[in-house]
Motif scaffolding. Structure first.
Motif, PDB file in Angstrom:
ATOM      1  N   ASP A 277      43.001 -28.524 -45.365  1.00 40.59           N
ATOM      2  CA  ASP A 277      42.813 -27.130 -44.965  1.00 40.59           C
ATOM      3  C   ASP A 277      42.741 -26.301 -46.233  1.00 40.59           C
ATOM      4  N   MET A 278      42.685 -24.986 -46.067  1.00 35.66           N
ATOM      5  CA  MET A 278      42.721 -24.099 -47.213  1.00 35.66           C
ATOM      6  C   MET A 278      44.152 -24.007 -47.749  1.00 35.66           C
ATOM      7  N   ALA A 279      44.284 -23.450 -48.941  1.00 34.44           N
ATOM      8  CA  ALA A 279      45.608 -23.345 -49.534  1.00 34.44           C
ATOM      9  C   ALA A 279      46.486 -22.367 -48.753  1.00 34.44           C
ATOM     10  N   PHE A 280      45.961 -21.194 -48.424  1.00 34.10           N
ATOM     11  CA  PHE A 280      46.741 -20.196 -47.683  1.00 34.10           C
ATOM     12  C   PHE A 280      46.055 -19.963 -46.354  1.00 34.10           C
ATOM     13  N   GLN A 281      46.611 -20.584 -45.300  1.00 33.09           N
ATOM     14  CA  GLN A 281      45.848 -20.608 -44.055  1.00 33.09           C
ATOM     15  C   GLN A 281      45.907 -19.292 -43.306  1.00 33.09           C
ATOM     16  N   ARG A 282      47.099 -18.710 -43.240  1.00 25.37           N
ATOM     17  CA  ARG A 282      47.163 -17.466 -42.465  1.00 25.37           C
ATOM     18  C   ARG A 282      46.584 -16.302 -43.248  1.00 25.37           C
ATOM     19  N   LEU A 283      46.679 -16.382 -44.576  1.00 24.35           N
ATOM     20  CA  LEU A 283      46.044 -15.344 -45.386  1.00 24.35           C
ATOM     21  C   LEU A 283      44.546 -15.315 -45.104  1.00 24.35           C
ATOM     22  N   ASN A 284      44.023 -16.513 -44.859  1.00 25.49           N
ATOM     23  CA  ASN A 284      42.624 -16.666 -44.537  1.00 25.49           C
ATOM     24  C   ASN A 284      42.281 -15.911 -43.253  1.00 25.49           C
ATOM     25  N   GLN A 285      43.171 -16.025 -42.263  1.00 23.44           N
ATOM     26  CA  GLN A 285      42.967 -15.266 -41.025  1.00 23.44           C
ATOM     27  C   GLN A 285      43.006 -13.774 -41.308  1.00 23.44           C
ATOM     28  N   VAL A 286      43.943 -13.366 -42.170  1.00 19.42           N
ATOM     29  CA  VAL A 286      44.022 -11.942 -42.500  1.00 19.42           C
ATOM     30  C   VAL A 286      42.690 -11.476 -43.075  1.00 19.42           C
ATOM     31  N   SER A 287      42.099 -12.274 -43.976  1.00 19.16           N
ATOM     32  CA  SER A 287      40.803 -11.895 -44.555  1.00 19.16           C
ATOM     33  C   SER A 287      39.791 -11.642 -43.455  1.00 19.16           C
ATOM     34  N   TYR A 288      39.760 -12.571 -42.511  1.00 17.49           N
ATOM     35  CA  TYR A 288      38.756 -12.428 -41.464  1.00 17.49           C
ATOM     36  C   TYR A 288      38.954 -11.133 -40.688  1.00 17.49           C
ATOM     37  N   TRP A 289      40.174 -10.844 -40.294  1.00 25.43           N
ATOM     38  CA  TRP A 289      40.402  -9.651 -39.464  1.00 25.43           C
ATOM     39  C   TRP A 289      40.161  -8.377 -40.251  1.00 25.43           C
ATOM     40  N   LEU A 290      40.491  -8.395 -41.542  1.00 24.79           N
ATOM     41  CA  LEU A 290      40.197  -7.205 -42.344  1.00 24.79           C
ATOM     42  C   LEU A 290      38.683  -6.992 -42.435  1.00 24.79           C
ATOM     43  N   TYR A 291      37.973  -8.100 -42.588  1.00 24.18           N
ATOM     44  CA  TYR A 291      36.510  -8.008 -42.645  1.00 24.18           C
ATOM     45  C   TYR A 291      35.956  -7.416 -41.359  1.00 24.18           C
ATOM     46  N   LEU A 292      36.387  -7.953 -40.222  1.00 27.10           N
ATOM     47  CA  LEU A 292      35.856  -7.455 -38.955  1.00 27.10           C
ATOM     48  C   LEU A 292      36.223  -5.987 -38.762  1.00 27.10           C
ATOM     49  N   SER A 293      37.476  -5.627 -39.039  1.00 25.63           N
ATOM     50  CA  SER A 293      37.830  -4.227 -38.788  1.00 25.63           C
ATOM     51  C   SER A 293      37.118  -3.315 -39.774  1.00 25.63           C
ATOM     52  N   GLY A 294      36.933  -3.764 -41.030  1.00 18.22           N
ATOM     53  CA  GLY A 294      36.179  -2.933 -41.975  1.00 18.22           C
ATOM     54  C   GLY A 294      34.767  -2.666 -41.485  1.00 18.22           C
ATOM     55  N   GLY A 295      34.111  -3.718 -40.989  1.00 16.91           N
ATOM     56  CA  GLY A 295      32.756  -3.534 -40.476  1.00 16.91           C
ATOM     57  C   GLY A 295      32.725  -2.555 -39.314  1.00 16.91           C
ATOM     58  N   LEU A 296      33.711  -2.693 -38.413  1.00 18.24           N
ATOM     59  CA  LEU A 296      33.729  -1.801 -37.255  1.00 18.24           C
ATOM     60  C   LEU A 296      34.028  -0.361 -37.662  1.00 18.24           C
ATOM     61  N   VAL A 297      34.872  -0.191 -38.676  1.00 13.19           N
ATOM     62  CA  VAL A 297      35.179   1.175 -39.122  1.00 13.19           C
ATOM     63  C   VAL A 297      33.910   1.854 -39.622  1.00 13.19           C
ATOM     64  N   VAL A 298      33.106   1.133 -40.420  1.00 15.23           N
ATOM     65  CA  VAL A 298      31.861   1.740 -40.904  1.00 15.23           C
ATOM     66  C   VAL A 298      30.945   2.081 -39.727  1.00 15.23           C
ATOM     67  N   LEU A 299      30.805   1.121 -38.803  1.00 14.08           N
ATOM     68  CA  LEU A 299      29.903   1.361 -37.673  1.00 14.08           C
ATOM     69  C   LEU A 299      30.383   2.508 -36.790  1.00 14.08           C
ATOM     70  N   SER A 300      31.709   2.676 -36.691  1.00 15.25           N
ATOM     71  CA  SER A 300      32.230   3.713 -35.790  1.00 15.25           C
ATOM     72  C   SER A 300      31.733   5.089 -36.210  1.00 15.25           C
ATOM     73  N   GLY A 301      31.357   5.230 -37.480  1.00 13.85           N
ATOM     74  CA  GLY A 301      30.806   6.510 -37.926  1.00 13.85           C
ATOM     75  C   GLY A 301      29.598   6.952 -37.115  1.00 13.85           C
ATOM     76  N   ALA A 302      28.873   5.985 -36.564  1.00 18.45           N
ATOM     77  CA  ALA A 302      27.665   6.330 -35.814  1.00 18.45           C
ATOM     78  C   ALA A 302      27.991   7.152 -34.574  1.00 18.45           C
ATOM     79  N   PHE A 303      29.246   7.090 -34.109  1.00 17.36           N
ATOM     80  CA  PHE A 303      29.611   7.798 -32.881  1.00 17.36           C
ATOM     81  C   PHE A 303      30.300   9.119 -33.166  1.00 17.36           C
ATOM     82  N   THR A 304      30.297   9.546 -34.420  1.00 17.98           N
ATOM     83  CA  THR A 304      30.925  10.834 -34.727  1.00 17.98           C
ATOM     84  C   THR A 304      29.870  11.938 -34.716  1.00 17.98           C
TER      85      THR A 304
END
Ligand code: HEM
Ligand SMILES: [Cu+2]
Lengths: 151, 582
Positions: free
Chosen positions: B114-141
């Motif tokens: 597996d990867m060296a830091f497995q749960r940190l890896n999950q954190v990366s993924y969720w930060l990525y997804l929420s970052g993308g959604l935050v940028v997109l949410s601007g379209a509804f302002t």
């Protein structure tokens, strides 16, 4: 087939991992000097000079850090792995390398950080619950680590 | 969610797993599993989602530009569209998809579980997804999403000229994705330098791993600069800072062009962060389908390191037109990058020459990559020359150039990777025929859309304009129409792909461990790999193609490789005595 294969010998010298960083760092030093010299007539451009210097410092430091520690870490990892394989250490023992576990906290951290950062645009009514979720999840994450003893 | 389904593993179905290895299924698995393969698949599926969104935005812009004086999309909306399109494609799609492949493939290729830091890896993924959604949410302002272009130049992006929440959300979301990238980079580096299997020395690492290593280093060097610049910009917008503001107060003022310096100190390495993983993917694909080890492996590695080093020293080639940068310095260094890049073309061609080529769908995409990327490379060298760039900058020539690099290079290689590794991801092979149909549609559509834009640029059509008039002449009109029809074909090429994924999920051909007869370690594991990855001892690792060596004993390539990279005299890195499965 095995007999035609060269045996594995212990590694010596500077680890390749460090050399990569030394190469990048040295390059950044050289380039930074050229950049400063070339820009003196028109006035030194600080943002590039400082960024390149930071690149150099970071790379050289990390190369040195690896050189000091990497062999030891690799040996430790190898040792644990060997003990797991020989059955001496249970696969889910806290000091074992590998334990895929499920965890909800990373999702919590993602949601919390997302709301907090969205608060930078939308205001505190987003940031407040965001921070709450973030802190709660970070604590949960840390607890889970402590129970397991690593990560 | 096909990629994430639990499946039986290859030829030898494992016994009932012990309790700690049991995993939830379906959506819960995606949300909670720290298995590197689940995180990798989540990254890939999510970034393909962003690709579809960004692609539709591209189609919308081409629809607007298809005919002169078109009223389909107004200027304000067009500004938001190209900003979101650029941001999505670069930061939420191309780079993130590479992270997905890396998460899935790197541990397998180095023989780790597996990867060296497995749960940190999950954190990366969720930060990525929420970052993308935050940028997109601007379209509804109220004022809509960010509209200052993907490089957010000041003073345009300051609080006065770009008021509204969209800009702040852009800064916030991009920073989140930046943090996620840094965490992933730390994870990749740690994994690759501490968890390689016994015998997997640095100079036996598959090229894809090497490239991801250099990419990770570049991320650590440059993402913090972007985050710092983002904080400053936010301070200017929200708290009345004057860092990027030219207004003179008490005899001093901020410096708008400082933003460009800082942004491109991140931005240029970023384009290598985007393309190097795809160089790696193409290398794996070409080597596998030529039945040969990578030609001049070490030369390739050194070329990658050289590109990485040079890429931090060329940022201001995006700023020739500002008149405040050292033209000879940046021009010379930029052109130097062509040298290691050229070396890679020799590696790829050398790998194919004399090989037993099989023209699978994956190989089609790899060759498409070679053809398109070379055009993007040539126009890049042209733009590196200030005398040309001052004419061509901010015209459609530049739009054509970077689409040749990012789409012709990145996306073609991406699909080469998908068709190559899909059996490993899911245990089923994508249909070759549909794959080739997709390739031809994509290849024709892509070249039609973007080749003519070189000509438009030379005719003086500026980038980021929402419309042109009939008075601009027939040439403008026809070339733009050709480009828009091409974009339609290009967009249509996505349909065979989506159908192919669906059809493979329903009734795809189930395959074994190594359907392509490839050589790197991921093909030693069952398809898809179970938790823990390997269900049997690893083969001895004495070259960069251990699986090939094990499955073709006595093959002459063995001797050839042992000479090239398998020397056991200790020069090849630290982990010669590392523990592993062998
Ligand atoms: C579906 C295929 C695509 C189409 C039809 C398309 C079309 C366009 C159009 C019309 C523009 C605006 C040009 C202008 O007005 O200046 C644009 C900009 C851009 N595209 Fe694409 N594109 C596609 C795919 C991609 C991909 C795959 C990438 C990168 C991975 C990409 C990266 C960019 C970037 C960075 C910009 C510049 C945005 C800006 O000016 O801030 N595009 N594209
Ligand atoms: Cu650049």
């Amino acid at each position: 087939m095995n007999e035609q294969l060269a045996p594995i010998e212990p590694a010596t010298g500077i680890p390749t991992e460090s050399k990569v960083f030394y190469a990048l760092g040295t390059f950044a030093v050289v380039i930074d000097i050229i950049y400063v010299l070339a820009s003196i007539p028109g006035g030194i451009e600080w943002s590039g000079t400082v960024s390149l210097a930071a690149t150099a410092v970071f790379s050289l430091f990390f190369g040195y850090f690896l050189q000091r520690s990497i062999r030891r870490v690799q040996a430790d990892v190898e040792d644990v792995e060997a003990r797991v394989e020989s059955g001496e250490l249970a696969e889910d023992a806290p000091e074992a390398l590998y334990l895929p576990e499920t965890s909800i906290w990373p999702l919590g951290i993602g949601v919390g950080a997302g709301l907090t950062f969205a608060g930078l645009g939308f205001g505190w009514w987003f940031a407040l619950p965001g921070v709450a979720i973030l802190v709660h999840s970070a604590i949960g994450f840390a607890h889970q680590s402590r129970e397991r003893g690593r990560d | 969610m096909t990629l994430l389904d639990e499946r039986s593993a290859g030829e030898t179905p494992p016994a009932e797993p012990p309790p700690h290895r049991r995993q939830p299924t379906g959506i819960l698995r995606w949300a909670t599993s720290s298995d590197h393969k689940v995180v990798g698949a989540a990254y890939m599926v999510t970034s393909i989602g962003f690709y579809l969104i960004g692609g539709l935005m591209g189609e919308a812009m081409r629809a607007q530009l298809a005919v002169p004086d078109n009223k389909l999309i107004d200027n304000g909306a067009y500004n938001q569209l190209f900003t979101l399109h650029g941001t999505i494609m670069l930061l939420f799609f191309l780079g993130s998809f590479a992270f997905g492949v890396a998460n899935f493939i790197i541990p397998l290729q180095i023989g780790a579980r597996d990867m060296a830091f497995q749960r940190l890896n999950q954190v990366s993924y969720w930060l990525y997804l929420s970052g993308g959604l935050v940028v997109l949410s601007g379209a509804f302002t109220e004022n809509g999403a960010a509209n200052f272009g993907w490089f957010a130049y000041t003073p345009l992006s300051d609080g006065i000229r770009s008021p509204g929440v969209g800009g702040d959300l852009w800064i916030a979301g991009v920073s989140l994705v930046g943090v996620s990238g840094i965490l992933s980079a730390v994870n990749f580096i740690t994994t690759m330098i501490t968890m390689r299997a016994k015998g997997m020395t640095m100079f036996r690492l598959p090229i894809f791993c090497w490239n991801m290593l250099i990419v990770s280093v570049l991320i650590l060097l440059t993402f913090p600069v972007l985050t710092a610049a983002g904080v400053m910009l936010y301070a200017d917008r929200q708290f009345g800072g004057h860092i990027f503001d030219a207004t003179v107060i008490n005899g001093v003022s901020g410096v708008p062009v400082l933003w460009q310096q800082l942004f491109w100190f991140f931005g240029h390495p970023e384009v290598y962060i985007l393309i190097l993983p795809y160089f790696g993917i193409v290398t794996e694909v070409i080597s596998a389908f030529s039945r040969k080890p990578v030609f001049a492996y070490k030369g390739f590695v050194f070329a990658t390191i050289t590109i990485g080093a040079l890429s931090v020293a060329v940022w201001a080639h995006h700023m020739y037109a500002t008149g405040v940068v050292l033209l000879p310095f940046f021009s010379a260094l930029t052109m130097l990058i062509a040298v290691p890049t050229g070396v890679k073309f020799f590696n790829w061609c050398g790998t194919m020459i004399g090989g037993r080529l099989s023209f699978t769908a994956s190989m089609h995409f790899a060759i498409g990559f070679l053809l398109c990327f070379v055009i993007g490379g040539v126009t890049g060298v042209m733009l590196a020359s200030p005398s040309l760039d001052l004419q061509l900058t901010d015209t459609y020539f530049v739009v054509a150039h970077f689409h040749y690099v990012l789409f012709g290079g990145g996306v073609f290689a991406l699909f080469a990777g998908i068709y190559y590794w899909y059996p490993k991801f899911t245990g089923k092979k994508l249909h070759e025929g549909w794959g080739k149909l997709q390739f031809w549609l994509q290849f024709v559509g892509f070249n039609m859309t973007f080749f003519v834009q070189h000509l438009l640029g030379m005719q003086g059509m500026p980038r980021r304009t929402a419309s042109y008039t009939a008075a601009d002449g027939d040439l403008f009109r026809y070339l733009n129409l050709v480009s828009s029809i091409g974009a339609l074909i290009l967009g249509a090429s996505t349909l065979p792909f989506l159908w192919n994924v669906y059809r493979t999920w329903r009734r795809g051909e189930v395959v074994g461990r190594n359907p392509w007869d490839a050589g790197t370690l991921e093909w030693w594991a069952p398809s898809p790999p179970p938790i823990g990855n390997f269900d049997r001892a690893l083969p001895p690792i004495r070259s960069e193609r251990p699986v090939w060596d094990a499955e073709h004993p006595g093959h002459e390539a063995l001797a050839e490789q042992r000479h090239g990279t398998g020397r056991a005299d200790g020069v090849v890195g630290a982990s010669a005595s590392k523990g592993g499965g062998s």
